[in-house]
Design a protein around this motif. Sequence first.
Motif, PDB file in Angstrom:
ATOM      1  N   LYS A 111      39.994  32.744  31.231  1.00  0.00           N
ATOM      2  CA  LYS A 111      40.526  32.685  32.449  1.00  0.00           C
ATOM      3  C   LYS A 111      41.469  33.843  32.860  1.00  0.00           C
ATOM      4  O   LYS A 111      41.013  34.580  33.846  1.00  0.00           O
ATOM      5  N   ASN A 112      42.399  34.705  32.019  1.00  0.00           N
ATOM      6  CA  ASN A 112      42.886  35.338  32.139  1.00  0.00           C
ATOM      7  C   ASN A 112      42.604  36.163  30.905  1.00  0.00           C
ATOM      8  O   ASN A 112      42.981  37.205  30.681  1.00  0.00           O
ATOM      9  N   GLY A 113      41.336  36.989  30.934  1.00  0.00           N
ATOM     10  CA  GLY A 113      41.246  37.262  29.504  1.00  0.00           C
ATOM     11  C   GLY A 113      41.087  38.704  30.051  1.00  0.00           C
ATOM     12  O   GLY A 113      41.769  39.095  31.248  1.00  0.00           O
ATOM     13  N   ALA A 114      40.706  40.103  29.158  1.00  0.00           N
ATOM     14  CA  ALA A 114      39.883  41.222  29.723  1.00  0.00           C
ATOM     15  C   ALA A 114      39.514  40.849  30.393  1.00  0.00           C
ATOM     16  O   ALA A 114      38.075  40.651  29.788  1.00  0.00           O
ATOM     17  N   PRO A 115      39.690  42.209  31.296  1.00  0.00           N
ATOM     18  CA  PRO A 115      37.823  42.293  31.986  1.00  0.00           C
ATOM     19  C   PRO A 115      36.906  43.021  31.894  1.00  0.00           C
ATOM     20  O   PRO A 115      37.654  44.359  31.239  1.00  0.00           O
ATOM     21  N   THR A 116      36.026  42.867  31.913  1.00  0.00           N
ATOM     22  CA  THR A 116      34.837  44.371  31.675  1.00  0.00           C
ATOM     23  C   THR A 116      34.013  44.572  32.524  1.00  0.00           C
ATOM     24  O   THR A 116      33.509  43.304  32.932  1.00  0.00           O
ATOM     25  N   MET A 117      34.531  45.605  33.267  1.00  0.00           N
ATOM     26  CA  MET A 117      33.805  46.264  34.239  1.00  0.00           C
ATOM     27  C   MET A 117      32.224  46.195  33.974  1.00  0.00           C
ATOM     28  O   MET A 117      31.609  46.762  33.152  1.00  0.00           O
ATOM     29  N   LEU A 118      30.664  45.591  34.781  1.00  0.00           N
ATOM     30  CA  LEU A 118      29.588  45.868  34.603  1.00  0.00           C
ATOM     31  C   LEU A 118      28.647  46.410  35.294  1.00  0.00           C
ATOM     32  O   LEU A 118      29.561  46.195  36.911  1.00  0.00           O
ATOM     33  N   LYS A 119      27.660  48.070  35.364  1.00  0.00           N
ATOM     34  CA  LYS A 119      27.296  47.915  36.144  1.00  0.00           C
ATOM     35  C   LYS A 119      25.817  48.129  36.518  1.00  0.00           C
ATOM     36  O   LYS A 119      25.683  47.306  35.445  1.00  0.00           O
ATOM     37  N   ALA A 120      25.160  48.165  37.610  1.00  0.00           N
ATOM     38  CA  ALA A 120      23.585  47.757  37.920  1.00  0.00           C
ATOM     39  C   ALA A 120      23.347  49.306  37.781  1.00  0.00           C
ATOM     40  O   ALA A 120      24.079  49.608  39.069  1.00  0.00           O
ATOM     41  N   ALA A 121      21.864  49.628  38.123  1.00  0.00           N
ATOM     42  CA  ALA A 121      21.299  51.147  38.426  1.00  0.00           C
ATOM     43  C   ALA A 121      20.852  50.440  39.778  1.00  0.00           C
ATOM     44  O   ALA A 121      21.580  51.723  40.750  1.00  0.00           O
ATOM     45  N   GLU A 122      20.736  49.011  40.462  1.00  0.00           N
ATOM     46  CA  GLU A 122      20.932  49.390  41.645  1.00  0.00           C
ATOM     47  C   GLU A 122      21.165  47.963  41.957  1.00  0.00           C
ATOM     48  O   GLU A 122      21.198  46.703  41.247  1.00  0.00           O
ATOM     49  N   ALA A 123      20.780  47.739  43.195  1.00  0.00           N
ATOM     50  CA  ALA A 123      21.624  46.372  44.063  1.00  0.00           C
ATOM     51  C   ALA A 123      20.028  44.937  42.938  1.00  0.00           C
ATOM     52  O   ALA A 123      19.208  45.547  43.922  1.00  0.00           O
TER      53      ALA A 123
END
Length: 127
Positions: free
Chosen positions: A82-94
């Motif tokens: 819940k309050n852990g380290a965030p990992t940013m994820l990206k997508a090539a397209e919506a």
Amino acid sequence: MKYYLPLIAVAGLTMLSACNKSDEPEVVGGPADPMAAQLANAAPVELPPSVKANKQFRCKDNSLFFVDYMSDDKSAILRTEKNGAPTMLKAAEAGQPFTAEGGYEVKGSGNDVTITVPGKSAQACHV
């Protein structure tokens, strides 16, 4: 009471007489901005995406994942606590899967998704 009124008036006039009586003219416009032309021709600023939805998923192995979907529909933030380290994820397209280096992946953005994290295989998760 009669004596206080003139004293208050004298005190007020004394305070007003302390105002700036400089002989120099006051410049209202100020100096010219040396970067005015550059700022006028600058590209528009794009704001970072805001959080569109926060979802908590429970997976087949009873683990919990917390996903924040962003308003640009091309990025998400994954947390394993819940309050852990965030990992940013990206997508090539919506509409494409959200991925990050190291083997992180979230497929889907509804109530049923498939989540893959390093050290574990892909698993079905739901809200």
